[in-house]
Design an enzyme around this catalytic site. Structure first.
Site, PDB file in Angstrom:
ATOM      1  CG  ASP A 172      -0.572  -0.137   2.336  1.00 53.16           C
ATOM      2  OD1 ASP A 172       1.366   0.020   2.229  1.00 53.16           O
ATOM      3  OD2 ASP A 172      -0.401  -0.594   3.634  1.00 53.16           O
ATOM      4  CD  GLU A 181       0.678  -6.568   2.990  1.00 54.29           C
ATOM      5  OE1 GLU A 181       0.735  -5.172   2.997  1.00 54.29           O
ATOM      6  OE2 GLU A 181       1.775  -7.173   3.521  1.00 54.29           O
ATOM      7  CD  GLU A 189       0.758   4.403   5.115  1.00 50.55           C
ATOM      8  OE1 GLU A 189      -0.609   5.334   5.367  1.00 50.55           O
ATOM      9  OE2 GLU A 189       2.001   4.674   4.793  1.00 50.55           O
ATOM     10  CG  HIS A 249       7.307   4.183   9.618  1.00 56.02           C
ATOM     11  ND1 HIS A 249       6.715   4.117   8.440  1.00 56.02           N
ATOM     12  CD2 HIS A 249       7.133   2.534   9.369  1.00 56.02           C
ATOM     13  CE1 HIS A 249       5.499   2.746   8.711  1.00 56.02           C
ATOM     14  NE2 HIS A 249       6.378   2.297   8.646  1.00 56.02           N
ATOM     15  NE  ARG A 263       3.802  10.886   4.435  1.00 61.19           N
ATOM     16  CZ  ARG A 263       4.956  10.237   4.209  1.00 61.19           C
ATOM     17  NH1 ARG A 263       5.176   9.525   4.120  1.00 61.19           N
ATOM     18  NH2 ARG A 263       5.644  11.367   3.545  1.00 61.19           N
ATOM     19  CG  HIS A 277      11.551   4.810   8.858  1.00 59.94           C
ATOM     20  ND1 HIS A 277      11.461   5.990   7.838  1.00 59.94           N
ATOM     21  CD2 HIS A 277      10.804   4.279   8.428  1.00 59.94           C
ATOM     22  CE1 HIS A 277      10.833   5.694   6.827  1.00 59.94           C
ATOM     23  NE2 HIS A 277      10.668   4.258   7.292  1.00 59.94           N
TER      24      HIS A 277
HETATM   25  C1  UD1 Z   1       6.957   4.936   3.025  1.00 61.17           C
HETATM   26  C2  UD1 Z   1       5.292   4.567   2.694  1.00 61.17           C
HETATM   27  C3  UD1 Z   1       4.507   3.990   3.598  1.00 61.17           C
HETATM   28  C4  UD1 Z   1       5.632   2.466   4.633  1.00 61.17           C
HETATM   29  C5  UD1 Z   1       6.917   3.109   4.392  1.00 61.17           C
HETATM   30  C6  UD1 Z   1       7.942   1.999   5.110  1.00 61.17           C
HETATM   31  C7  UD1 Z   1       4.624   5.843   1.086  1.00 61.17           C
HETATM   32  C8  UD1 Z   1       3.580   7.167   0.681  1.00 61.17           C
HETATM   33  N1  UD1 Z   1       5.029   5.673   2.750  1.00 61.17           N
HETATM   34  O1  UD1 Z   1       6.799   5.853   4.288  1.00 61.17           O
HETATM   35  O2  UD1 Z   1       3.878   3.248   2.894  1.00 61.17           O
HETATM   36  O3  UD1 Z   1       4.716   2.305   5.523  1.00 61.17           O
HETATM   37  O4  UD1 Z   1       7.359   4.044   3.766  1.00 61.17           O
HETATM   38  O5  UD1 Z   1       9.274   2.787   5.738  1.00 61.17           O
HETATM   39  O6  UD1 Z   1       4.529   5.274   0.344  1.00 61.17           O
HETATM   40  N2  UD1 Z   1      14.369   8.406   3.485  1.00 61.17           N
HETATM   41  C9  UD1 Z   1      15.506   8.395   3.038  1.00 61.17           C
HETATM   42  N3  UD1 Z   1      16.497   7.387   2.652  1.00 61.17           N
HETATM   43  C10 UD1 Z   1      16.015   5.836   2.795  1.00 61.17           C
HETATM   44  C11 UD1 Z   1      14.482   5.970   2.518  1.00 61.17           C
HETATM   45  C12 UD1 Z   1      14.157   7.513   3.094  1.00 61.17           C
HETATM   46  O7  UD1 Z   1      16.535   9.520   3.763  1.00 61.17           O
HETATM   47  O8  UD1 Z   1      16.293   5.675   2.237  1.00 61.17           O
HETATM   48  C13 UD1 Z   1      14.244   9.827   4.127  1.00 61.17           C
HETATM   49  C14 UD1 Z   1      13.460  10.736   2.835  1.00 61.17           C
HETATM   50  O9  UD1 Z   1      14.435  11.842   3.697  1.00 61.17           O
HETATM   51  C15 UD1 Z   1      12.336  10.639   2.270  1.00 61.17           C
HETATM   52  C16 UD1 Z   1      12.310  10.114   3.182  1.00 61.17           C
HETATM   53  O10 UD1 Z   1      12.457   9.578   4.172  1.00 61.17           O
HETATM   54  O11 UD1 Z   1      12.392  11.834   1.725  1.00 61.17           O
HETATM   55  C17 UD1 Z   1      10.120   9.463   3.071  1.00 61.17           C
HETATM   56  O12 UD1 Z   1       9.898   9.068   2.183  1.00 61.17           O
HETATM   57  P1  UD1 Z   1       8.973   8.553   2.109  1.00 61.17           P
HETATM   58  O13 UD1 Z   1       8.507   6.739   1.521  1.00 61.17           O
HETATM   59  O14 UD1 Z   1       8.287   9.441   1.338  1.00 61.17           O
HETATM   60  O15 UD1 Z   1       8.228   7.950   3.105  1.00 61.17           O
HETATM   61  P2  UD1 Z   1       8.126   6.970   4.293  1.00 61.17           P
HETATM   62  O16 UD1 Z   1       8.120   7.405   5.661  1.00 61.17           O
HETATM   63  O17 UD1 Z   1       9.677   6.101   4.523  1.00 61.17           O
HETATM   64  N1  UDP Z   2      13.014  -3.676   9.901  1.00 57.74           N
HETATM   65  C1  UDP Z   2      14.059  -4.024   8.942  1.00 57.74           C
HETATM   66  N2  UDP Z   2      14.974  -3.415   9.606  1.00 57.74           N
HETATM   67  C2  UDP Z   2      14.845  -2.452  10.458  1.00 57.74           C
HETATM   68  C3  UDP Z   2      13.275  -2.063  10.385  1.00 57.74           C
HETATM   69  C4  UDP Z   2      12.585  -3.033  10.632  1.00 57.74           C
HETATM   70  O1  UDP Z   2      14.794  -4.705   7.995  1.00 57.74           O
HETATM   71  O2  UDP Z   2      15.889  -1.528  10.987  1.00 57.74           O
HETATM   72  C5  UDP Z   2      12.232  -4.594   8.817  1.00 57.74           C
HETATM   73  C6  UDP Z   2      10.519  -5.621   9.142  1.00 57.74           C
HETATM   74  O3  UDP Z   2      11.391  -6.595   9.399  1.00 57.74           O
HETATM   75  C7  UDP Z   2       9.990  -5.695   9.070  1.00 57.74           C
HETATM   76  C8  UDP Z   2      10.143  -4.221   7.288  1.00 57.74           C
HETATM   77  O4  UDP Z   2      11.422  -3.605   7.780  1.00 57.74           O
HETATM   78  O5  UDP Z   2       9.969  -6.313   7.319  1.00 57.74           O
HETATM   79  C9  UDP Z   2       8.824  -2.956   7.847  1.00 57.74           C
HETATM   80  O6  UDP Z   2       9.228  -2.116   7.244  1.00 57.74           O
HETATM   81  P1  UDP Z   2       8.794  -0.256   7.673  1.00 57.74           P
HETATM   82  O7  UDP Z   2       8.451  -0.434   9.119  1.00 57.74           O
HETATM   83  O8  UDP Z   2       9.350   0.446   7.074  1.00 57.74           O
HETATM   84  O9  UDP Z   2       7.004  -0.733   6.944  1.00 57.74           O
HETATM   85  P2  UDP Z   2       5.919  -1.241   6.939  1.00 57.74           P
HETATM   86  O10 UDP Z   2       6.281  -2.704   6.714  1.00 57.74           O
HETATM   87  O11 UDP Z   2       4.841  -0.635   8.142  1.00 57.74           O
HETATM   88  O12 UDP Z   2       5.043  -0.744   5.803  1.00 57.74           O
END
Ligand code: UD1
Ligand code: UDP
Length: 406
Positions: free
Chosen positions: A101, A123, A137, A219, A221, A251
């Site tokens: 999602d 999923e 999501e 994490h 939002r 995160h």
């Molecule tokens: C995203 C997904 C959320 C999912 C989560 C898993 C959307 C809108 N959100 O949220 O559904 O549960 O990922 O973790 O799709 N960033 C880095 N490096 C990375 C990753 C993120 O620097 O490897 C930072 C960047 O500043 C980026 C920000 O995190 O702009 C937000 O990333 P984004 O993918 O938009 O949202 P998440 O909060 O990670």
């Molecule tokens: N995870 C990981 N390293 C971390 C934290 C989480 O590999 O430091 C893995 C965790 O085991 C799970 C996935 O990341 O499989 C969950 O990702 P996240 O919480 O970012 O996203 P969500 O599942 O809420 O979309």
């Protein structure tokens, strides 16, 4: 005799959880004769995705490289859709596979729909019924369901949610969640005595075995701002217990890192660490007494490792775990979080009841069921689980990486 054209399958993913949950699927796809499988990485996550790619030895065929610091949901959506058009135009996939999602999965599903490919949604059917929680999501998964041709529901509850929305029963297959496929394999590699295990023990020698480990991730939002402040305050209060040690891989979203660093840096018995590679995180899950999280994937994994999971949210689309007694929704109020964690730590009966429940999310064979349906070959569902030999999920070598920048 003329050979049949291969079935072209494009798997699109871009965030950490999608990569973990897609890894077993793309691995199997690559091994199948008669299938041309390609991986498109959107790069919605960069560092956190790269960690998972390394853990599973995954290589992308396309990398859209869309991540920007502090990106907005609509921006990332738009960049991905524009960048996906040439990829789909070039490869002309018969099927596009998306997972979950995130912005990546919905942007890919919508682009595939506009480009005329069939869409398999892994999923499918998770719902809270509340568009504001989780945001965005809940909207993403509903939008994807509208255009998906095959819905791979992890549980019967997810199937029922899809049926209730009017999706035809013969478009839905209950498969289990592929996260359990990935987890069981990595957990086995991490548990087996040998160099992987001893390396992890060495790396985490700073953990104090006399203390109960509370593993935290967060994490969402909808919790940015006040809720994160309340969560951090709860962690500070819990860390005052001398029998507790908190490990929190933080995160990379700046909306998470800022309050966590401001409120918890330097607090005794709180270890703020960088996001962990998947093996390392699974090791931490195995060492944990309690898991405190708002993550979807972690809610699914903890029960499979028999770890009580307290969910810092007001709603969940994974109520199977709550119903099975292996998870509890504790919200984001400081007092409620502290009480829930302390209640479990101080009451061995309550702890044992949660730790002994059944994992409702799958048996490790979801991948086979998905591919059996996608490719119309029931034999694939029966294929045995592949054992890991070195802790990594290996892919065929020699995949191509093409950079198609937006
Ligand atoms: C995203 C997904 C959320 C999912 C989560 C898993 C959307 C809108 N959100 O949220 O559904 O549960 O990922 O973790 O799709 N960033 C880095 N490096 C990375 C990753 C993120 O620097 O490897 C930072 C960047 O500043 C980026 C920000 O995190 O702009 C937000 O990333 P984004 O993918 O938009 O949202 P998440 O909060 O990670
Ligand atoms: N995870 C990981 N390293 C971390 C934290 C989480 O590999 O430091 C893995 C965790 O085991 C799970 C996935 O990341 O499989 C969950 O990702 P996240 O919480 O970012 O996203 P969500 O599942 O809420 O979309």
């Amino acid at each position: 005799m003329k050979r049949a054209a291969p079935v072209r399958v494009l798997s699109v993913f871009g965030t950490r959880p999608e990569a973990i949950k897609m890894a077993p699927v793309v691995e199997r796809l690559r091994e199948l004769p008669g299938v041309e499988s390609r991986i498109c990485l959107t790069g919605q996550h960069r560092e956190m995705l790269d960690d998972v790619l390394k853990a599973f030895s995954l290589v992308g065929d396309y990398d859209l490289d869309v991540m920007r610091p502090g990106q907005q949901v609509a921006d990332v959506f738009g960049r991905m859709m524009s960048a996906l058009v040439p990829v789909m135009a070039e490869f002309k996939p018969d099927h596009v596979l998306v997972q979950g999602d995130t912005a990546t999965s919905t942007a890919a599903a919508l682009t595939a729909f506009f480009q005329g490919s069939k869409i398999g949604h892994i999923e499918a059917g998770l719902r809270t019924g509340n568009l504001g929680s989780p945001w965005p999501e809940e909207a993403n998964r509903r939008l994807t369901a509208v255009v998906a041709t095959r819905h791979y529901a992890p549980t019967t509850r997810a199937r029922d949610a899809l049926l209730a929305e009017g999706h035809p029963a013969n478009h839905i297959v209950v498969t289990g969640n592929t996260v359990i496929d990935a987890l069981l394999r990595v957990a086995e590699a991490v548990s087996r005595p040998g160099p992987v295990r001893s390396g992890l023990e060495r790396d985490f020698a700073w953990l104090d075995p006399r203390r109960r480990l509370v593993l935290v991730t967060g994490h969402r939002r909808e919790s940015f701002g006040d809720a994160f402040v309340r969560i951090c305050e709860a962690l500070r209060l819990l860390a005052a217990r001398p029998d507790v040690e908190i490990v929190y891989p933080v995160h990379l979203n700046p909306n998470v890192r800022e309050p966590v660093a401001r409120l918890l840096s330097g607090v005794e018995r709180v270890h703020l660490i960088e996001p962990q590679g998947y093996q390392r995180f699974v090791y931490l899950l195995q060492r944990a007494s309690i898991v405190l999280t708002d993550s979807g994937g972690v809610q699914e994994e903890a029960p499979a490792l028999r770890k009580p999971v307290l969910v810092m949210r007001d709603t969940s689309e994974r109520m199977e775990a709550v119903d099975a007694g292996v998870a509890r929704l504790v919200g984001t109020e400081t007092g409620a979080i502290v009480q829930a964690v302390s209640g479990l730590l101080d009451n061995p009966g309550a702890y044992a009841a949660m730790a002994q429940g059944a994992n409702p999310f799958g048996d490790g064979r979801a991948t086979g069921r998905i591919l059996a349906d996608l490719l119309g070959d029931p034999g694939l569902a029966a294929a045995p689980l592949v054992r890991l030999d070195s802790g990594a999920v290996r892919l065929a070598a020699g995949t191509r990486l093409k950079r198609l920048r937006p």
